[in-house]
Scaffold this motif. Structure first.
Motif, mmCIF file in Angstrom:
data_model
loop_
_atom_site.group_PDB
_atom_site.id
_atom_site.type_symbol
_atom_site.label_atom_id
_atom_site.label_comp_id
_atom_site.label_asym_id
_atom_site.label_seq_id
_atom_site.Cartn_x
_atom_site.Cartn_y
_atom_site.Cartn_z
ATOM 1 N N UNK A 1 67.937 13.987 -39.892
ATOM 2 C CA UNK A 1 66.646 14.280 -39.264
ATOM 3 C C UNK A 1 65.879 15.417 -39.893
ATOM 4 N N UNK A 2 66.553 16.254 -40.687
ATOM 5 C CA UNK A 2 65.872 17.364 -41.363
ATOM 6 C C UNK A 2 65.491 16.993 -42.788
ATOM 7 N N UNK A 3 65.611 15.717 -43.131
ATOM 8 C CA UNK A 3 65.281 15.266 -44.473
ATOM 9 C C UNK A 3 63.852 14.775 -44.591
ATOM 10 N N UNK B 1 61.311 12.511 -36.556
ATOM 11 C CA UNK B 1 61.663 13.390 -35.433
ATOM 12 C C UNK B 1 60.443 13.774 -34.597
ATOM 13 N N UNK B 2 59.343 14.285 -35.191
ATOM 14 C CA UNK B 2 58.186 14.625 -34.348
ATOM 15 C C UNK B 2 57.558 13.415 -33.658
ATOM 16 N N UNK B 3 57.662 12.222 -34.279
ATOM 17 C CA UNK B 3 57.109 11.032 -33.619
ATOM 18 C C UNK B 3 57.924 10.684 -32.372
ATOM 19 N N UNK B 4 59.237 10.843 -32.450
ATOM 20 C CA UNK B 4 60.075 10.581 -31.280
ATOM 21 C C UNK B 4 59.836 11.632 -30.201
ATOM 22 N N UNK B 5 59.643 12.880 -30.615
ATOM 23 C CA UNK B 5 59.335 13.937 -29.655
ATOM 24 C C UNK B 5 58.000 13.674 -28.973
ATOM 25 N N UNK B 6 57.018 13.223 -29.750
ATOM 26 C CA UNK B 6 55.702 12.882 -29.197
ATOM 27 C C UNK B 6 55.829 11.781 -28.148
ATOM 28 N N UNK B 7 56.800 10.875 -28.352
ATOM 29 C CA UNK B 7 57.024 9.789 -27.399
ATOM 30 C C UNK B 7 57.804 10.209 -26.168
ATOM 31 N N UNK B 8 58.182 11.489 -26.085
ATOM 32 C CA UNK B 8 58.865 12.005 -24.899
ATOM 33 C C UNK B 8 60.375 11.969 -24.966
ATOM 34 N N UNK B 9 60.932 11.641 -26.132
ATOM 35 C CA UNK B 9 62.386 11.597 -26.272
ATOM 36 C C UNK B 9 62.971 12.990 -26.428
ATOM 37 N N UNK C 1 70.110 18.093 -48.574
ATOM 38 C CA UNK C 1 68.816 17.774 -49.173
ATOM 39 C C UNK C 1 67.671 18.235 -48.279
ATOM 40 N N UNK C 2 67.842 18.170 -46.978
ATOM 41 C CA UNK C 2 66.773 18.536 -46.055
ATOM 42 C C UNK C 2 66.670 20.026 -45.823
ATOM 43 N N UNK C 3 65.799 20.397 -44.887
ATOM 44 C CA UNK C 3 65.582 21.809 -44.559
ATOM 45 C C UNK C 3 65.379 21.959 -43.058
ATOM 46 N N UNK C 4 66.007 22.970 -42.492
ATOM 47 C CA UNK C 4 65.852 23.249 -41.059
ATOM 48 C C UNK C 4 64.379 23.509 -40.718
ATOM 49 N N UNK C 5 63.627 24.028 -41.684
ATOM 50 C CA UNK C 5 62.219 24.363 -41.445
ATOM 51 C C UNK C 5 61.326 23.142 -41.342
ATOM 52 N N UNK C 6 61.827 21.970 -41.727
ATOM 53 C CA UNK C 6 61.019 20.750 -41.685
ATOM 54 C C UNK C 6 60.794 20.235 -40.271
ATOM 55 N N UNK C 7 61.635 20.643 -39.331
ATOM 56 C CA UNK C 7 61.574 20.084 -37.975
ATOM 57 C C UNK C 7 61.563 21.188 -36.934
ATOM 58 N N UNK C 8 60.997 20.875 -35.785
ATOM 59 C CA UNK C 8 60.911 21.826 -34.678
ATOM 60 C C UNK C 8 61.785 21.315 -33.531
ATOM 61 N N UNK D 1 69.895 21.598 -30.084
ATOM 62 C CA UNK D 1 69.683 20.186 -30.426
ATOM 63 C C UNK D 1 69.826 19.947 -31.926
ATOM 64 N N UNK D 2 70.177 20.985 -32.668
ATOM 65 C CA UNK D 2 70.403 20.828 -34.102
ATOM 66 C C UNK D 2 71.892 21.010 -34.380
ATOM 67 N N UNK D 3 72.494 20.024 -35.030
ATOM 68 C CA UNK D 3 73.943 20.015 -35.239
ATOM 69 C C UNK D 3 74.218 19.962 -36.741
ATOM 70 N N UNK D 4 74.624 21.100 -37.277
ATOM 71 C CA UNK D 4 74.885 21.216 -38.715
ATOM 72 C C UNK D 4 76.269 20.650 -39.016
ATOM 73 N N UNK D 5 76.303 19.464 -39.603
ATOM 74 C CA UNK D 5 77.591 18.835 -39.905
ATOM 75 C C UNK D 5 77.394 17.690 -40.879
ATOM 76 N N UNK D 6 78.508 17.254 -41.431
ATOM 77 C CA UNK D 6 78.517 16.189 -42.432
ATOM 78 C C UNK D 6 79.026 14.913 -41.787
#
Length: 308
Positions: free
Chosen positions: A11-13, A20-28, A38-45, A50-55
């Motif tokens: 989700x941070x990719x 992620x923001x589209x699902x949040x906009x939908x109320x999820x 590859x992703x970045x924590x800064x890409x998502x709010x 609700x953020x789980x750092x794992x492989x």
């Protein structure tokens, strides 16, 4: 009313940062699983809880985390998807794209609230074709990446057969937009232009690709997640318009209002290359009513405005 709870792997990719923001906009209520390779924590709010750092290769941790969250929906985007990297690291690509998917689906079986799984596959499962490909087209991957994703599709079909849970397989074509994390064509052009170059070093120029903006992709994912009682279904996700490398460069040149030339770099030229990769998205439109809204030119203009 209780919020629908969704887990988005990767989700941070690149694509996740649009989904992620589209699902949040939908109320999820959105939970993200990402190892940030590859992703970045800064890409998502999302909140820290609700953020789980794992492989996704960590079977025990994935099982524990999914069981604790107990989502209604699982959206699986996490993967290694840069084809040259996959070809150079086939075992790593297989571990993440196949074993990781297997781990997630095994854990999903223990989630009592789970109703739906969405799996991001790829147009790379198709063989070379000069025409637009539909979901019923012959499947014949040309590379490790396509092979790992085709295996993932099979795992999803098996999951549906064993659980009866709705399972959506979505074959992504060539995504572009903000937060790109791999050196694909458009970010490579963008990076060279940002460095001040007006003679670009590129590889194959004539192959055509079906470029779709990540915001349009996010809308399609949202629309597909609204489907109910569909069993297991596969959908293409593209824009049904193809552009050559030269045409993409010309679009950048037009928007910049500067002349941009190309110098073919032999080290960038792929020896095995598709001349066309075009999506037939009539099934997606029929099932959801979705229509893409962002043109290639509009998306490139947004990218240029952001870095200017």
């Amino acid at each position: 009313m209780k919020k629908i709870k969704v887990v988005v792997t990767g989700g941070a990719g690149f694509i996740g940062s649009a989904v992620v923001p589209r699902l949040q906009k939908g109320g999820y209520e959105v939970h993200v699983i990402d190892n940030l390779s590859f992703g970045s924590r800064s890409f998502i709010d999302v909140e820290d809880n609700c953020f789980h750092l794992m492989d996704i290769r960590d079977k025990d941790l994935i099982s524990k985390t999914l069981t604790e969250i107990n989502p209604d929906i699982l959206v699986h985007l996490a993967a290694i998807h840069f084809i040259p990297y996959c070809n150079q690291h086939p075992f790593e690509a297989s571990e993440i794209n196949i074993r990781g998917t297997e781990n997630l689906l095994a854990a999903a079986k223990n989630c009592s609230n789970l109703k739906k799984v969405f799996f991001a596959s790829t147009a790379a499962v198709y063989p070379i074709s000069d025409l637009a490909v539909s979901e019923s087209h012959t499947l014949l991957p040309l590379d490790i990446y396509g092979l790992t994703k085709l295996t993932g599709e099979w795992l999803c079909e098996k999951f549906n057969a064993e659980t009866g849970k709705d399972t959506i397989v979505c074959r992504f074509f060539n995504a572009f937009g903000p937060n790109e994390t791999n050196p694909h064509l458009i970010p490579e052009i963008e990076n060279q232009l940002r460095e001040g170059k007006r003679v670009l070093s590129l590889g194959n120029l004539t192959p055509k690709r079906d470029f779709i903006h990540t915001h349009d992709m996010a809308e399609a994912v949202w629309a597909l997640l609204q489907l109910e009682n569909i069993g297991v279904e596969t959908f293409n996700l593209g824009r049904s318009i193809e552009y050559s490398v030269t045409e993409v460069v010309e679009a950048f040149s037009k928007i910049l209002e500067e002349e941009v030339k190309i110098d073919v770099d032999p080290t960038r030229v792929r020896k095995v290359e598709r001349m066309h990769l075009l999506a037939d998205v009539s099934k997606l439109k029929k099932f959801t009513g979705w229509e893409p809204k962002h043109t290639l030119e509009e998306g490139i203009k947004d990218l240029i405005n952001n870095w200017k």
